[in-house]
Design a protein around this motif. Structure first.
Motif, PDB file in Angstrom:
ATOM      1  N   ALA A 189     -12.911   9.962   6.990  1.00 26.36           N
ATOM      2  CA  ALA A 189     -12.981   9.258   8.323  1.00 26.36           C
ATOM      3  C   ALA A 189     -11.599   9.544   9.019  1.00 26.36           C
ATOM      4  O   ALA A 189     -11.616   9.609  10.094  1.00 26.36           O
ATOM      5  N   MET A 190     -10.556   9.342   8.288  1.00 28.41           N
ATOM      6  CA  MET A 190      -9.358   9.550   9.070  1.00 28.41           C
ATOM      7  C   MET A 190      -8.833  11.200   9.518  1.00 28.41           C
ATOM      8  O   MET A 190      -8.521  11.355  10.454  1.00 28.41           O
ATOM      9  N   TRP A 191      -9.546  12.052   8.617  1.00 25.05           N
ATOM     10  CA  TRP A 191      -9.222  13.400   9.024  1.00 25.05           C
ATOM     11  C   TRP A 191     -10.335  13.865  10.060  1.00 25.05           C
ATOM     12  O   TRP A 191      -9.714  14.549  11.173  1.00 25.05           O
ATOM     13  N   CYS A 192     -11.452  13.682  10.078  1.00 24.07           N
ATOM     14  CA  CYS A 192     -12.470  13.902  10.910  1.00 24.07           C
ATOM     15  C   CYS A 192     -12.297  13.614  12.413  1.00 24.07           C
ATOM     16  O   CYS A 192     -12.922  14.049  13.252  1.00 24.07           O
ATOM     17  N   THR A 193     -11.457  12.694  12.469  1.00 21.95           N
ATOM     18  CA  THR A 193     -11.268  11.946  13.637  1.00 21.95           C
ATOM     19  C   THR A 193      -9.984  12.171  14.371  1.00 21.95           C
ATOM     20  O   THR A 193      -9.905  11.684  15.387  1.00 21.95           O
ATOM     21  N   GLY A 194      -9.032  12.627  13.527  1.00 27.00           N
ATOM     22  CA  GLY A 194      -7.617  13.010  13.992  1.00 27.00           C
ATOM     23  C   GLY A 194      -6.929  11.905  14.055  1.00 27.00           C
ATOM     24  O   GLY A 194      -5.641  12.117  14.179  1.00 27.00           O
ATOM     25  N   ALA A 195      -7.364  10.857  13.165  1.00 26.63           N
ATOM     26  CA  ALA A 195      -6.453   9.648  13.049  1.00 26.63           C
ATOM     27  C   ALA A 195      -5.155   9.973  12.124  1.00 26.63           C
ATOM     28  O   ALA A 195      -4.038   9.595  12.113  1.00 26.63           O
ATOM     29  N   TRP A 196      -5.660  10.893  10.957  1.00 21.71           N
ATOM     30  CA  TRP A 196      -4.574  11.211   9.927  1.00 21.71           C
ATOM     31  C   TRP A 196      -3.726  11.922  10.474  1.00 21.71           C
ATOM     32  O   TRP A 196      -2.662  12.005  10.538  1.00 21.71           O
ATOM     33  N   ALA A 197      -3.903  12.949  11.565  1.00 19.57           N
ATOM     34  CA  ALA A 197      -2.850  13.783  12.177  1.00 19.57           C
ATOM     35  C   ALA A 197      -1.909  12.847  13.109  1.00 19.57           C
ATOM     36  O   ALA A 197      -0.914  13.040  13.102  1.00 19.57           O
ATOM     37  N   ALA A 198      -2.562  11.982  13.724  1.00 16.55           N
ATOM     38  CA  ALA A 198      -1.960  11.088  14.618  1.00 16.55           C
ATOM     39  C   ALA A 198      -0.952  10.244  13.737  1.00 16.55           C
ATOM     40  O   ALA A 198       0.340  10.084  14.243  1.00 16.55           O
ATOM     41  N   LEU A 199      -1.313   9.736  12.712  1.00 16.35           N
ATOM     42  CA  LEU A 199      -0.508   8.992  11.725  1.00 16.35           C
ATOM     43  C   LEU A 199       0.698   9.838  11.332  1.00 16.35           C
ATOM     44  O   LEU A 199       1.754   9.272  11.530  1.00 16.35           O
ATOM     45  N   ARG A 200       0.412  10.889  10.946  1.00 14.98           N
ATOM     46  CA  ARG A 200       1.455  11.841  10.435  1.00 14.98           C
ATOM     47  C   ARG A 200       2.496  12.137  11.664  1.00 14.98           C
ATOM     48  O   ARG A 200       3.652  12.172  11.597  1.00 14.98           O
ATOM     49  N   ARG A 201       1.878  12.559  12.871  1.00 18.85           N
ATOM     50  CA  ARG A 201       2.758  12.716  13.852  1.00 18.85           C
ATOM     51  C   ARG A 201       3.763  11.614  14.193  1.00 18.85           C
ATOM     52  O   ARG A 201       5.002  11.610  14.653  1.00 18.85           O
ATOM     53  N   ASP A 202       3.035  10.365  14.410  1.00 19.89           N
ATOM     54  CA  ASP A 202       3.885   9.200  14.702  1.00 19.89           C
ATOM     55  C   ASP A 202       4.896   8.784  13.727  1.00 19.89           C
ATOM     56  O   ASP A 202       5.954   8.645  13.879  1.00 19.89           O
ATOM     57  N   ARG A 203       4.767   9.105  12.326  1.00 19.73           N
ATOM     58  CA  ARG A 203       5.644   9.094  11.221  1.00 19.73           C
ATOM     59  C   ARG A 203       6.804  10.130  11.561  1.00 19.73           C
ATOM     60  O   ARG A 203       8.029   9.746  11.321  1.00 19.73           O
ATOM     61  N   ARG A 204       6.481  11.386  11.595  1.00 21.27           N
ATOM     62  CA  ARG A 204       7.434  12.349  11.923  1.00 21.27           C
ATOM     63  C   ARG A 204       8.284  12.046  12.968  1.00 21.27           C
ATOM     64  O   ARG A 204       9.484  12.156  13.261  1.00 21.27           O
ATOM     65  N   SER A 205       7.666  11.355  14.471  1.00 22.15           N
ATOM     66  CA  SER A 205       8.576  10.979  15.585  1.00 22.15           C
ATOM     67  C   SER A 205       9.352   9.917  15.099  1.00 22.15           C
ATOM     68  O   SER A 205      10.391   9.841  15.697  1.00 22.15           O
ATOM     69  N   ALA A 206       8.962   8.872  14.374  1.00 20.44           N
ATOM     70  CA  ALA A 206       9.600   7.718  13.951  1.00 20.44           C
ATOM     71  C   ALA A 206      10.943   8.348  13.077  1.00 20.44           C
ATOM     72  O   ALA A 206      12.134   7.663  13.201  1.00 20.44           O
ATOM     73  N   ASP A 207      10.740   9.254  12.415  1.00 20.88           N
ATOM     74  CA  ASP A 207      11.690   9.514  11.282  1.00 20.88           C
ATOM     75  C   ASP A 207      12.876  10.323  12.099  1.00 20.88           C
ATOM     76  O   ASP A 207      13.958  10.226  11.802  1.00 20.88           O
ATOM     77  N   ARG A 208      12.563  11.032  13.313  1.00 18.37           N
ATOM     78  CA  ARG A 208      13.478  11.735  14.124  1.00 18.37           C
ATOM     79  C   ARG A 208      14.207  10.802  14.823  1.00 18.37           C
ATOM     80  O   ARG A 208      15.540  11.198  15.276  1.00 18.37           O
ATOM     81  N   GLN A 209      13.798   9.570  15.250  1.00 16.10           N
ATOM     82  CA  GLN A 209      14.442   8.793  16.051  1.00 16.10           C
ATOM     83  C   GLN A 209      15.794   7.826  15.459  1.00 16.10           C
ATOM     84  O   GLN A 209      16.103   7.673  14.554  1.00 16.10           O
TER      85      GLN A 209
END
Length: 133
Positions: free
Chosen positions: A113-133
């Motif tokens: 469910a998370m993978w096929c809807t892009g929710a997994w990728a968005a979660l990973r993107r948000d975490r990477r973004s938060a780590d950079r800040q």
């Protein structure tokens, strides 16, 4: 295709809750749940149909629907555990081994469910973004 496939799977399962599989789903309702088993079976079937239709039709909201489906799969997991613990046979799951193997597939549904809807990728993107800040 994976999103539409999951949506079709959910619609089929939801329809089975409301019709031909209704008795079998009773094996997954935990005996400790303080709600009538029929209410649980019918309401979860309606939710599955709604989630399945949303996965297929709501392409602009697919990440939100992915999260909702993943949460739903987590919420129904105690029913699968209950079927294992109570040794209830249904859906051809007539041994502890079969019921145990079934338990391992629930996390895969969450991931699907998370993978096929892009929710997994968005979660990973948000975490990477938060780590950079």
């Amino acid at each position: 295709m994976a999103r539409v496939g999951l949506g079709a799977f959910l619609i089929f399962t939801g329809v089975s809750h409301l019709s031909f599989g209704r008795t079998a789903f009773r094996a997954q309702v935990p005996p400790w749940l303080p709600v009538n088993a029929d209410v649980v079976i019918i309401s979860s079937g309606v939710v599955e149909i709604a989630l399945g239709a949303a996965l297929i039709l709501l392409t602009r909201r697919q990440m939100s629907v992915g999260w909702a489906a993943a949460i739903f799969f987590v919420l129904v997991f105690p029913g699968n555990i209950s079927q294992f613990v109570t040794h209830a046979s249904a859906f051809g799951l007539d041994s502890d081994l079969a019921r145990g193997i079934r338990l391992m597939f629930q996390p895969l549904l969450v991931i699907w469910a998370m993978w096929c809807t892009g929710a997994w990728a968005a979660l990973r993107r948000d975490r990477r973004s938060a780590d950079r800040q």
